[in-house]
Write an enzyme that holds these catalytic residues in place. Sequence first.
Site, mmCIF file in Angstrom:
data_model
loop_
_atom_site.group_PDB
_atom_site.id
_atom_site.type_symbol
_atom_site.label_atom_id
_atom_site.label_comp_id
_atom_site.label_asym_id
_atom_site.label_seq_id
_atom_site.Cartn_x
_atom_site.Cartn_y
_atom_site.Cartn_z
ATOM 1 N N GLN A 161 -9.852 -4.099 -3.979
ATOM 2 C CA GLN A 161 -11.170 -3.631 -3.532
ATOM 3 C C GLN A 161 -12.196 -3.761 -4.655
ATOM 4 O O GLN A 161 -13.332 -4.190 -4.430
ATOM 5 C CB GLN A 161 -11.068 -2.159 -3.094
ATOM 6 C CG GLN A 161 -12.386 -1.559 -2.634
ATOM 7 C CD GLN A 161 -12.836 -2.094 -1.285
ATOM 8 O OE1 GLN A 161 -12.131 -2.000 -0.319
ATOM 9 N NE2 GLN A 161 -14.045 -2.657 -1.235
ATOM 10 N N CYS A 179 -16.617 1.137 0.201
ATOM 11 C CA CYS A 179 -15.414 0.347 0.532
ATOM 12 C C CYS A 179 -14.962 0.559 1.972
ATOM 13 O O CYS A 179 -14.152 -0.210 2.476
ATOM 14 C CB CYS A 179 -14.299 0.632 -0.465
ATOM 15 S SG CYS A 179 -13.778 2.354 -0.488
ATOM 16 N N ARG A 188 0.879 -1.182 0.000
ATOM 17 C CA ARG A 188 0.000 0.000 0.000
ATOM 18 C C ARG A 188 0.904 1.216 0.000
ATOM 19 O O ARG A 188 1.715 1.392 0.909
ATOM 20 C CB ARG A 188 -0.933 -0.002 1.210
ATOM 21 C CG ARG A 188 -1.674 1.324 1.398
ATOM 22 C CD ARG A 188 -2.811 1.258 2.376
ATOM 23 N NE ARG A 188 -3.949 0.540 1.815
ATOM 24 C CZ ARG A 188 -5.203 0.645 2.261
ATOM 25 N NH1 ARG A 188 -5.474 1.445 3.275
ATOM 26 N NH2 ARG A 188 -6.177 -0.039 1.709
ATOM 27 N N ARG A 225 -13.585 -8.965 1.218
ATOM 28 C CA ARG A 225 -12.166 -8.681 0.942
ATOM 29 C C ARG A 225 -11.340 -9.946 1.185
ATOM 30 O O ARG A 225 -10.460 -10.297 0.404
ATOM 31 C CB ARG A 225 -11.648 -7.558 1.863
ATOM 32 C CG ARG A 225 -12.258 -6.178 1.665
ATOM 33 C CD ARG A 225 -11.914 -5.557 0.333
ATOM 34 N NE ARG A 225 -10.485 -5.437 0.112
ATOM 35 C CZ ARG A 225 -9.728 -4.421 0.527
ATOM 36 N NH1 ARG A 225 -10.265 -3.416 1.185
ATOM 37 N NH2 ARG A 225 -8.424 -4.378 0.248
ATOM 38 N N ASP A 262 -17.201 6.760 -2.375
ATOM 39 C CA ASP A 262 -16.003 6.638 -1.549
ATOM 40 C C ASP A 262 -15.872 7.944 -0.783
ATOM 41 O O ASP A 262 -16.575 8.917 -1.085
ATOM 42 C CB ASP A 262 -14.778 6.391 -2.467
ATOM 43 C CG ASP A 262 -13.514 6.036 -1.705
ATOM 44 O OD1 ASP A 262 -13.604 5.764 -0.484
ATOM 45 O OD2 ASP A 262 -12.436 6.039 -2.316
ATOM 46 N N HIS A 314 -7.183 0.818 -6.752
ATOM 47 C CA HIS A 314 -7.433 -0.059 -5.596
ATOM 48 C C HIS A 314 -8.036 -1.367 -6.154
ATOM 49 O O HIS A 314 -9.213 -1.656 -5.975
ATOM 50 C CB HIS A 314 -8.388 0.634 -4.625
ATOM 51 C CG HIS A 314 -8.377 0.083 -3.238
ATOM 52 N ND1 HIS A 314 -7.613 -1.011 -2.861
ATOM 53 C CD2 HIS A 314 -9.059 0.460 -2.114
ATOM 54 C CE1 HIS A 314 -7.820 -1.264 -1.582
ATOM 55 N NE2 HIS A 314 -8.687 -0.387 -1.104
HETATM 56 N N1 CP Z 1 -11.337 -0.157 1.943
HETATM 57 C C1 CP Z 1 -10.081 -0.167 2.438
HETATM 58 O O1 CP Z 1 -9.096 -0.244 1.705
HETATM 59 O O2 CP Z 1 -10.038 -0.133 3.803
HETATM 60 P P1 CP Z 1 -8.701 0.055 4.661
HETATM 61 O O3 CP Z 1 -8.148 1.425 4.361
HETATM 62 O O4 CP Z 1 -9.152 -0.085 6.096
HETATM 63 O O5 CP Z 1 -7.729 -1.005 4.266
#
Ligand code: CP
Length: 319
Positions: free
Chosen positions: A133, A279, A103, A307, A240, A130
């Site tokens: 997701q 998400c 990430r 997920r 989002d 992403h």
């Molecule tokens: N949706 C998502 O990526 O959540 P986090 O930031 O908690 O990983």
Amino acid sequence: MNSIRNFLSVYDLTADEIYDILSRAALLKADRTLGSGCLKGKKIGLIFEKSSTRTRVSFEVGVMELGGYPIFMSPRDMQLGRGEPIKDTARVLSRYIDGAIIRTFEQARIEEFAGYFKKPVINGLTDLYHPAQILTDIFTVYEAKSKMRNNTNKAADAIAGDAGDIIKNLKIAYFGDANNMANSWINLQAVMGFELVLAMPDGFKIDDLVAGESQKRGGRFAVSHNKIQAANNADVVTTDVFISMGQNEEQAKIDKLKPFIIDDAVIDNAKDDVIFLHCLPVHRNEEVTEAVFERFSSIVFEEAENRLHVQKAIMEMLF
Ligand code: CP
């Protein structure tokens, strides 16, 4: 031939591979012990340069359930956080571990890591995309719509139906910023071929690279500045947070996005069996009203659970 597969964007998978992942995720959801030896003896690194609840924990649990060993690394505790180049970090870690979930900020940064790591890398969110997701989201949509169609509560039974038939005929309406989730929906549309409308204020613009790549692949999406029209006849309504991680809390931007809040008027203009996805984490009464969020909270938290199952299917394929 280089046999290393990365999942840095949706475009790293074919439509058939995505359908395979959806089917496999349904089986993995039905039986949490399935695939338990798949990553036996494998060490999987998780390097997270931004905060995370769902992505971190679902990947860590997923690696463990597949028999592997997750190693979480935060730049706060690594030399990476003190300026060691990402390419050197990648070359060192590739001598210790068997795969990585990253990430980070720029897409170029994960691509640079993958170039030097020489083992599979999965994108756990960048500023641009992403992808884990978005595969979860389409799985959640498919699961929900299949359950409705086949009148069953079991994801594995429901998912045995015709995925292409369901997904290709969807209208998905995304509301909000032209961010990594919007970009990922655009990527997915270009591969899977559903109808996609992005509702956002005048002056907000989809990244040129994202739009150009979609066009090159025969993708089609519409941008609307009218949220009620965008919602018309939608099967899925989604959004989002207005300000993504790493962006400045610009009040001017929030004020422009405010009219695009998902409220009862949006939901009422969509199909009767519309589903709402988020998400998470959610900012209640900013991108979605508290009432709409709570009305669809069971599917939103199913999406969060999914997920785990979808990422296990991705890891089986890549690692
Ligand atoms: N949706 C998502 O990526 O959540 P986090 O930031 O908690 O990983």
